[in-house]
Design an enzyme around this catalytic site. Structure first.
Site, mmCIF file in Angstrom:
data_model
loop_
_atom_site.group_PDB
_atom_site.id
_atom_site.type_symbol
_atom_site.label_atom_id
_atom_site.label_comp_id
_atom_site.label_asym_id
_atom_site.label_seq_id
_atom_site.Cartn_x
_atom_site.Cartn_y
_atom_site.Cartn_z
ATOM 1 N N ASP A 29 0.880 -1.168 0.000
ATOM 2 C CA ASP A 29 0.000 0.000 0.000
ATOM 3 C C ASP A 29 0.920 1.221 0.000
ATOM 4 O OD1 ASP A 29 -1.689 2.115 0.515
ATOM 5 O OD2 ASP A 29 -2.491 1.311 2.397
ATOM 6 N N LYS A 92 2.671 11.309 -3.667
ATOM 7 C CA LYS A 92 1.683 10.525 -4.419
ATOM 8 C C LYS A 92 0.768 11.442 -5.227
ATOM 9 C CE LYS A 92 -1.685 6.833 -3.584
ATOM 10 N NZ LYS A 92 -2.264 6.012 -2.504
ATOM 11 N N ASP A 214 -13.179 4.644 1.442
ATOM 12 C CA ASP A 214 -11.742 4.707 1.701
ATOM 13 C C ASP A 214 -11.251 6.157 1.680
ATOM 14 O OD1 ASP A 214 -9.006 4.503 1.736
ATOM 15 O OD2 ASP A 214 -8.833 3.164 0.021
#
Lengths: 625, 203
Positions: A29, A92, A214
């Site tokens: 992850d 990210k 999420d």
């Protein structure tokens, strides 16, 4: 004449050589804020981390002032307060993004960015150095790989890496490139909420419809899945790649700043330092507010009190955007909210009470927060790795296309070819014809996204079908087949329906790093790795040598006169050699010197051991030995 | 009653189910189960690790066609369009049909609205009229959708003697009516999205 496909801006994929698979498949992850690695052992997935460290590795990388990678993880976080301009976090958000893509949020990014030569991927400027988000992510992946290998005691070179469901092709490819750069063969890139669903259903089959909510540090995803007998079918997915806990921190930081008087010394700080500082205190306050109804922020001689209600009113508009995505995902799954049997909370930001409250209101049920929201995604990735390595016991993940794929038509509009949430693999066919006798080529522009105009979507590839013979208008019939395979890679095949001639090409998005660049980056990385490794081994050996030298001198002083003169002389000569070698920088020379000394030192060492024993015997009662 | 024979569209063959025009809740459930069953049979991830590249490609390609067919056929609008398109292609004598007619009252309202939009753009009363027109459009499309739906439920497809394989047939009168309804429905939808894009009417 055969038709030909010519790509603009992208190159056909060369089949990269795949290294021999080693060890278990790592489930990674790679998060905006934290990253972690899991593996399946004896049918059970678990997070791997060194015993003295935390399971979560902060996705933070620090660089030295000379532009070299300095620290990854907690150590880098510690540097954030003192030298923010050298500490890279939340990269990210920059993966597969150009300056143009980032326009709206550029003011939120505390470091200097610039486009690469292709204008497709930003690079971060740290002092005199430029580093791409892909390289930064590769450092995080390398650290995770090392962590896993340490715990497992064997090398591992294959991985399944998760990405937000809403990541487009460029972002996914950038993630894959980071994996390769870290020395990993990326078996598949899977969606975070899907991975979470896999972990949720694996050990405890609960047939039904599940929504996975999420909310991570930087991204939000919602996926709706139908789980039944070994099959995990994604029905729909939606999300926002710029919605997460970081936004909550930023809103709170802005509010805190508004309470700080103009005369406060904090106001004298540079804006990036001030922002970094405020974000740290805001994040701390956010966490406190999950348990308490108010938090007090201490700012050098000044206190700001914030109640949970105040914070929630700041956060509500942001979180409403998440609910909007939920609405769209439910609609795409052709369901009513009431048909969802369970709502799974994933991502650290779902710990915020307001999030739980809004989710409960929206779905009309208490969300399921029993799984560890930080770990479940990486566990699921490891389980998908298990499936892909043939140990999935007949389980299957049916995934979908996250974003629609279209063709730009006249006037810059987009015709959808493949709709989002189509099952994977999928395909679409389109027949083209010539509009005039002179027309001998077609230009095709593939666009990703839900927008109506090509300029608002994400350009995936441009290519040209050429080599058409002159023929009356409407004569040619070229069928173009667009297929997205189970790995999510787009394949384009063109077939001349009149001649039956076929051409094929694999389309790869131009996210800023070409295959050639990646290969050369890989080479540099490997060279560096060897260099680093050699350096490290030399240091270790020098430490060993200094211990041996000290011990040998000691032995020689005590026992040197008890052996034959030639042996003693030999030993002395070898000791001098070793001392010299330990000042030089050759690992080989040092190792040889150590071995040589050891060899001729046997007799001495034995002598000494024997003496030590007899000495000990003298001192002690023989009966007790 | 005259029957129109036509080739069953490729999507039905890719899906691997007999021809159907309407989906009842039960048959929709059956369609979903079919998809899962077939995916499990074809998905490359469930193939043996040592399966050949050809076998993989074969599975991948059949599953891609299946997934694309599923999306086309589970959606009522796209299913009807696919079938109507095939009927017209196989029966050119049908022609292109009449220009879709929208109810006279609706047409009148539309012209009045256009006029006042030109004269008083941004006027509160005009905007209110726009909203109201938009919602009557919505009601009308919904009505048409129900009619189309009922009509397609009523369709009993026949495979008369002597017909080519992979062909089926529908009554001519029925096809004409279905096509007219579907054209009107499409026309209204276009009008609506046109309005929405021009004037930001709330949905």
């Amino acid at each position: 004449m055969a038709i030909q496909i010519e790509l603009g801006g992208t190159s056909p994929q060369k089949k990269a050589q795949t290294p021999a698979p080693q060890g278990s498949v790592l489930g990674i992850d790679l998060g905006t804020t934290n990253s972690l690695v899991s593996v399946v052992r004896d049918g059970k997935a678990s997070v791997l981390f060194p015993s003295h460290e935390r399971p979560l590795l902060p996705s933070v990388v620090s660089m030295s002032s000379r532009g070299e990678i300095q620290n990854v993880g907690d150590a880098a976080v510690l540097e954030r307060a003192s030298r923010p301009e050298h500490v890279l976090f939340s990269v990210k958000r920059l993966m597969g993004r150009s300056l143009k893509d980032l326009q709206a949020e550029i003011h939120e990014i505390p470091y200097a960015l610039e486009d690469d030569e292709l204008g497709a991927q930003v690079r971060i400027r740290v002092g005199e150095t430029r580093i791409s988000p892909v390289e930064v992510s590769a450092e995080i992946l390398k650290t995770l790989k090392t962590r896993a290998e340490k715990v497992l005691g064997e090398p591992s070179n294959r991985a399944v890496i998760t990405v937000p469901a809403y990541f487009d092709d460029a972002q996914r490819s950038a993630t894959k490139a980071a994996g390769r750069l870290a020395g990993l063969q990326v078996l598949r890139v899977i969606n975070e909420p899907t991975a979470a669903a896999l972990a949720y259903g694996w050990s405890n089959e609960r047939p039904g419809t599940v929504a996975i909510f999420d909310l991570g540090g930087g991204t939000f995803d919602i996926s709706v899945l139908r789980i039944e007998e070994n099959t995990y079918q994604v029905l729909s997915t939606a999300g926002d790649t710029h919605l997460g806990g970081d936004d909550l921190d930023r809103h709170l930081a802005g509010w805190i700043l508004s309470k700080v008087p103009e005369t406060h010394p904090l106001r004298k700080l540079g804006s990036s330092q001030l922002q970094a500082h405020l974000l740290v205190v805001a994040e701390k306050a956010k966490k406190e507010l999950s348990a308490l109804d108010h938090a007090v922020v201490h700012l050098e001689g000044f206190e700001v009190r914030v109640t949970r209600a105040e914070a929630e009113s700041l956060w509500r508009p942001t979180l409403e955007r998440a609910l909007e995505c939920c609405r769209s995902a439910i609609r795409d799954a052709r369901l009513e909210v009431s048909q969802v049997n369970d709502v799974l909370l994933v991502g650290g930001s779902t710990r915020v009470p307001l999030v739980k409250k809004l989710v409960a209101e929206f779905f009309g049920r208490t969300p399921n927060d029993t799984l560890n929201p930080d770990e479940v995604v990486s566990l699921g990735a490891a389980l998908q790795g298990e499936i892909l390595s043939g140990r999935g016991e007949d389980r299957l993940l049916m995934d979908v296309v996250p974003l629609s794929l279209g063709l730009e038509t006249m006037g810059g509009a987009v015709t959808k070819l493949i709709h989002r949430n189509s099952g994977l693999p999928t395909e679409a066919r389109e027949v083209f014809t010539n509009h005039s006798p002179e027309q001998n080529a077609f230009d095709l522009h593939i666009v990703q996204g839900e927008r109506e105009l090509a300029k608002d979507g994400r350009s995936l590839a441009r290519f040209r079908l050429r080599g058409l013979a002159a023929a009356p208008a409407g004569f040619h019939r070229i069928e173009v087949l667009f297929r997205i395979d189970s790995n999510g890679i787009l394949n384009v095949r063109a077939k001349d329906l009149r001649s039956g001639i076929q051409q094929e090409i694999e389309v790869r998005p131009s996210f800023g790093i070409t295959d050639e660049e990646l290969m050369s980056m890989l080479e540099v990385a490997f060279e560096k790795a060897e260099e680093d490794m050699a350096q490290r081994q030399l240091v270790d050996l020098k430490v060993e040598a200094s211990t041996v030298i000290r011990a040998a001198e000691n032995v020689f002083k005590i026992s040197g006169h008890k052996v034959e003169a030639t042996t003693a002389a030999e030993f002395k000569a070898r000791l001098v050699d070793l001392k010299n070698a330990s000042h030089a920088n050759s690992w080989k020379q040092l190792r040889d010197a150590l071995d040589a000394l050891e060899e001729c030192g046997h007799e001495l060492a034995e002598l000494q051991v024997n003496e030590a024993i007899s000495q000990a015997l003298k001192d002690k009662d023989p009966a007790k030995v | 009653m005259s029957l129109l024979s036509f080739k069953i569209p490729q999507a039905y063959l890719d899906l691997g189910m007999p021809f159907f025009l309407a989906l009842s809740p039960e048959s929709e459930e059956a369609l979903k189960r079919h998809l899962v069953r077939e995916t499990r049979r074809l998905h490359p991830d469930l193939l043996a690790l040592d399966a050949s590249d050809e076998a993989r490609e074969e599975h991948e390609s059949r599953l891609a066609a299946l997934n694309a067919a599923y999306l086309k056929l589970r959606d009522e609008d796209s299913r009807l369009d696919l079938v109507l398109e095939q009927i017209v292609a196989d029966n050119p004598e049908l022609g292109s049909g009449e220009k879709p007619q929208i109810p006279a009252a609706l047409a009148l309202e539309y012209f009045e609205l256009q006029e006042s939009l030109e004269e008083n753009p941004g006027d509160a009363a005009t905007l209110a009229a726009l909203e109201s027109f938009h919602s009557s459009l919505r009601i009308e499309t919904e009505k048409l959708r129900r009619e189309v739906s009922e009509l397609s439920q009523a369709a009993a497809c026949k495979s008369p003697e002597g017909m080519e394989p992979a062909h089926t047939s529908l009554p001519l009168a029925y096809v004409v009516k279905l096509r007219d309804l579907r054209d009107r429905q499409r026309y209204l939808v276009r009008l609506r999205s046109d309005l929405e894009s021009k004037f930001q009417v709330s949905r």
